[in-house]
Design an enzyme around this catalytic site. Structure first.
Site, PDB file in Angstrom:
ATOM      1  N   GLU A  70       0.831  -1.196   0.000  1.00 25.13           N
ATOM      2  CA  GLU A  70       0.000   0.000   0.000  1.00 25.13           C
ATOM      3  C   GLU A  70       0.871   1.253   0.000  1.00 25.13           C
ATOM      4  OE1 GLU A  70      -2.428   0.820   3.458  1.00 25.13           O
ATOM      5  OE2 GLU A  70      -3.628   2.253   2.327  1.00 25.13           O
ATOM      6  N   ASP A  82      -0.852  -4.670   3.151  1.00 17.05           N
ATOM      7  CA  ASP A  82      -1.068  -3.378   3.802  1.00 17.05           C
ATOM      8  C   ASP A  82      -0.228  -3.475   5.078  1.00 17.05           C
ATOM      9  OD1 ASP A  82      -1.774  -1.167   5.181  1.00 17.05           O
ATOM     10  OD2 ASP A  82      -3.941  -1.516   5.142  1.00 17.05           O
ATOM     11  N   ASP A  98      -2.438  -1.536   8.764  1.00 20.78           N
ATOM     12  CA  ASP A  98      -3.855  -1.219   8.576  1.00 20.78           C
ATOM     13  C   ASP A  98      -4.404  -0.545   9.828  1.00 20.78           C
ATOM     14  OD1 ASP A  98      -6.512  -1.485   7.280  1.00 20.78           O
ATOM     15  OD2 ASP A  98      -6.885  -2.621   9.107  1.00 20.78           O
ATOM     16  N   GLU A 136      -6.018  -5.736   0.823  1.00 21.35           N
ATOM     17  CA  GLU A 136      -6.894  -5.708   2.002  1.00 21.35           C
ATOM     18  C   GLU A 136      -8.071  -6.676   1.819  1.00 21.35           C
ATOM     19  OE1 GLU A 136      -6.288  -1.365   4.013  1.00 21.35           O
ATOM     20  OE2 GLU A 136      -7.637  -1.385   2.298  1.00 21.35           O
TER      21      GLU A 136
HETATM   22  P1  FDP Z   1      -7.208   3.507   8.107  1.00 20.17           P
HETATM   23  O1  FDP Z   1      -7.621   4.506   7.087  1.00 20.17           O
HETATM   24  O2  FDP Z   1      -7.149   4.044   9.496  1.00 20.17           O
HETATM   25  O3  FDP Z   1      -5.952   2.751   7.716  1.00 20.17           O
HETATM   26  O4  FDP Z   1      -7.696   0.486   5.547  1.00 20.17           O
HETATM   27  C1  FDP Z   1      -8.275   1.651   5.797  1.00 20.17           C
HETATM   28  C2  FDP Z   1      -9.029   1.771   7.104  1.00 20.17           C
HETATM   29  O5  FDP Z   1      -8.350   2.373   8.157  1.00 20.17           O
HETATM   30  C3  FDP Z   1      -9.608   0.472   7.668  1.00 20.17           C
HETATM   31  O6  FDP Z   1      -8.758  -0.191   8.559  1.00 20.17           O
HETATM   32  C4  FDP Z   1     -10.882   0.911   8.321  1.00 20.17           C
HETATM   33  O7  FDP Z   1     -11.882  -0.096   8.366  1.00 20.17           O
HETATM   34  C5  FDP Z   1     -11.316   2.058   7.445  1.00 20.17           C
HETATM   35  O8  FDP Z   1     -10.159   2.564   6.790  1.00 20.17           O
HETATM   36  C6  FDP Z   1     -11.946   3.169   8.248  1.00 20.17           C
HETATM   37  O9  FDP Z   1     -12.393   4.132   7.383  1.00 20.17           O
HETATM   38  P2  FDP Z   1     -13.328   5.337   7.890  1.00 20.17           P
HETATM   39  O10 FDP Z   1     -12.440   6.235   8.696  1.00 20.17           O
HETATM   40  O11 FDP Z   1     -13.802   5.976   6.633  1.00 20.17           O
HETATM   41  O12 FDP Z   1     -14.435   4.726   8.686  1.00 20.17           O
END
Ligand code: FDP
Length: 317
Positions: free
Chosen positions: A88, A107, A110, A265
């Site tokens: 990522e 990733d 995460d 992911e």
């Molecule tokens: P993050 O951006 O903090 O890395 O992978 C992206 C992710 O987290 C997921 O872990 C999580 O489920 C999602 O984004 C949360 O997104 P929102 O803030 O839009 O709810």
């Protein structure tokens, strides 16, 4: 009950490719142990949640821990003889060994927005044959899993035949947790970022409305809601006790395909879900059957308990 080392030793004995997979998983476990230690070590000079100044390939802010985790994983995958690393945090595939047989997609960290909040975060990975190239359907994955850095450091792993759960001990050894990873088919618990409700399309809005109506509504049962906001933490809970997770596409700019990334992911989590008897979909198509067109492409992601995912698919048809 076997620890990860023993499981990987047995897997490695099956074929040359399985031996390479075992080496890659072992490298990822070593990386996870280092990342877990980094997170747990008090060091006021190191702000792991500090923005590093540049956005990653996907346009998300890169935190210090995102970059550190990516470096640790790159080094371990190089040592494990992996051909190509897809991250990522990197715009393009990273070639490691021209004669390697595997691609690992990850990733590295995460749940970055939770780094500073002492909430569970993790590392997700997917392992594929190098001959298939970087853009392979999830169905072609050889192995997949994710680590969670939370109250416990844990690993959910599939080598293509069921799902195993491990917990790391103080020596960095991943020990069998002693539970059968099998997703209950039914659930009355959903997880979604409800602040996006006004942006949702009709099928998801109708499903969540029905959940909120509880016993008086068309689904005729009461629901509970849980949303950590780290995919790995929400997924771990669902593997443990059932539930459904939704990060749907919505009307916001940049969210027409949801938020989560298909290759590193959704695909690995979907492989684990199917191996544990659950279901993973974008609403109309199995996640594992989607042909990726781009390394960093996003996908609407709905997964969890089989019968409840079928209910959600029903709202899409
Ligand atoms: P993050 O951006 O903090 O890395 O992978 C992206 C992710 O987290 C997921 O872990 C999580 O489920 C999602 O984004 C949360 O997104 P929102 O803030 O839009 O709810």
């Amino acid at each position: 009950m076997q620890n990860l080392d023993a499981v990987l030793k047995q897997h490695a004995a099956q074929s040359d490719i399985d031996a390479d997979v075992a080496r890659a998983v072992n490298g990822l476990a070593l990386a996870a142990a280092s990342i877990s230690k980094l997170i747990r070590t008090p060091d006021s000079a190191t702000n792991l949640g500090a923005i590093k100044g540049s956005a990653n390939a996907d346009g998300d802010d890169q935190k210090a821990l995102d970059v550190l985790a990516d470096d640790v994983i790159t080094a371990q995958l190089h040592a494990a003889g992996v051909a190509i690393y897809l991250s990522e945090e990197q715009d393009t595939p990273i070639p490691l060994h021209a004669d390697g047989t595997l691609i690992v997609a990850s990733d590295p960290l995460d749940g970055s927005s939770n780094i500073d909040t002492n909430v569970s975060i993790g590392t997700i990975f997917s392992i594929m044959l190098a001959v298939g190239g970087p853009l392979q359907c999830g169905r072609d994955q050889l192995a997949a899993g994710f680590f969670v850095y939370g109250p416990q450091t844990t690993l959910l792993l599939t080598l293509g035949d069921g799902v195993l759960a491990f917990q790391m001990d103080d020596d960095g050894c991943f020990c069998d947790m002693g539970w059968q990873v099998a997703l209950p088919a039914d659930t009355q618990e959903f997880g979604i970022n409800a602040s996006n409700q006004r942006h949702w399309y009709a099928p998801v809005k109708a499903y969540i409305d029905a959940c909120l109506d509880g016993r008086d509504g068309e689904l005729k049962r009461n629901y509970n809601m849980r949303w950590v906001g780290s995919l790995v933490a929400d997924a771990w809970r669902i593997f443990r006790r059932g539930g459904v997770f939704l990060y749907p596409a919505d009307r916001r700019d940049g969210y027409s395909q949801g938020r989560l990334r298909l290759v590193y992911e959704a695909n690995p989590v979907a492989m684990l879900v199917e191996q544990a008897g659950g279901k993973a979909t974008n609403g109309t198509e199995s996640i594992l059957d989607i042909q990726p067109q781009d390394l960093h492409e996003r996908v609407a992601f709905i997964f969890g308990s089989m019968n409840e995912v079928d209910v959600i698919i029903g709202y899409h048809s």
